[in-house]
Design an enzyme around this catalytic site. Structure first.
Site, short mmCIF file in Angstrom:
data_model
loop_
_atom_site.label_atom_id
_atom_site.label_comp_id
_atom_site.label_asym_id
_atom_site.label_seq_id
_atom_site.Cartn_x
_atom_site.Cartn_y
_atom_site.Cartn_z
N GLY A 12 45.86 37.72 41.05
CA GLY A 12 47.52 37.85 41.33
C GLY A 12 48.92 38.56 40.81
CB SER A 13 49.91 41.04 38.12
OG SER A 13 49.22 42.24 39.03
CG MET A 90 38.04 41.42 44.81
SD MET A 90 38.81 42.60 44.51
CE MET A 90 37.12 44.06 44.96
CG LEU A 92 34.65 44.93 53.95
CD1 LEU A 92 34.08 45.73 54.80
CD2 LEU A 92 35.90 45.51 54.07
CG HIS A 109 42.61 51.22 47.57
ND1 HIS A 109 41.69 50.29 47.67
CD2 HIS A 109 42.32 52.06 47.11
CE1 HIS A 109 40.58 50.34 46.33
NE2 HIS A 109 40.95 51.39 46.22
C1 GRF Z 1 45.31 45.51 42.75
O1 GRF Z 1 44.85 46.74 41.73
C2 GRF Z 1 45.42 46.25 44.05
O2 GRF Z 1 45.80 47.14 44.39
C3 GRF Z 1 44.11 45.34 44.51
O3 GRF Z 1 43.04 44.96 43.30
C4 GRF Z 1 43.83 44.75 42.63
C5 GRF Z 1 44.93 43.35 42.53
O4 GRF Z 1 45.22 42.59 41.31
N1 GRF Z 1 43.54 46.04 46.13
P1 GRF Z 1 46.61 41.60 40.98
O5 GRF Z 1 45.71 40.54 41.79
O6 GRF Z 1 47.43 41.54 42.06
O7 GRF Z 1 46.65 41.82 39.17
#
Ligand code: GRF
Length: 190
Positions: A12-13, A90, A92, A109
């Site tokens: 969730g960064s 994660m 669809l 993405h």
């Molecule tokens: C990110 O790299 C985003 O592009 C992808 O999943 C990752 C999530 O990272 N869809 P975080 O959980 O926000 O740290």
């Protein structure tokens, strides 16, 4: 001001970057709901710390995708959500959510789509030894990372790049790009 829901399955960064962009006034939106499909996602802690209502579900406990998306939909309606922001979710998105939020779901993405869709895009780019990768923000459709592209930012991969350093660069770009794109998108919608 638009009410948004953020969906995430992991750390969730990006969710955190959105929370902070709102706090600093860079992004005008209310995060009224956080949704996760993983009980152990660290992103849930971030929602709690920021006092954001959250709905956590386990897909296996529902009969079908339509069934868990109906449950999500109830929460979205309860919180008057206008717009859905996927940030490392994660799964669809299925017909149920697409039908109700057509053109109102975005995703980030970690590659320059259409290159390297799907899981571990950073690892895919690294293994392919490309010299440029990047980040894409796009609208969500029924495919895997296939919806119309809204914004992209390229990142050069140096000769001595490691997987970790590439990942760090990508995340840094994501944390700036996503809030900025959301602000443009949400403010242009009245
Ligand atoms: C990110 O790299 C985003 O592009 C992808 O999943 C990752 C999530 O990272 N869809 P975080 O959980 O926000 O740290």
């Amino acid at each position: 001001m638009k009410n948004i829901a953020v969906f995430a399955s992991g750390n969730g960064s990006n969710f955190q970057a959105i929370i902070e962009a709102i706090q600093s006034g860079q992004l005008n939106a209310n995060i009224q709901l956080f949704v996760s499909d993983k009980k152990k996602a660290y992103a849930i802690e971030r929602a709690k710390k920021a006092n954001i209502p959250h709905f956590v579900f386990t897909a296996k406990e529902y009969e079908s995708k339509a069934a868990y998306e109906e449950a999500i939909l109830e929460h979205l309606h309860e919180h008057n959500i206008d717009f859905i922001v996927l940030a490392g979710y994660m799964r669809l998105i299925g017909e149920t959510l697409l039908r109700h939020y057509e053109g109102k779901i975005v995703n980030i993405h970690p590659s320059l789509l259409p290159a390297f869709p799907g899981k571990d895009a950073i690892g895919q780019a690294f293994d392919a030894r490309v010299k440029v990768s990047g980040v894409t923000v796009h609208f969500v459709d029924a495919g895997m990372d296939t919806g119309p592209i809204i914004a992209q930012k390229a990142i050069e991969i140096s000769d001595d790049e490691s997987r970790e350093s590439l990942q760090a660069k990508i995340h840094q770009v994501e944390h700036e790009l996503y809030p900025a794109v959301l602000q443009k998108l949400l403010s242009s919608r009245g």
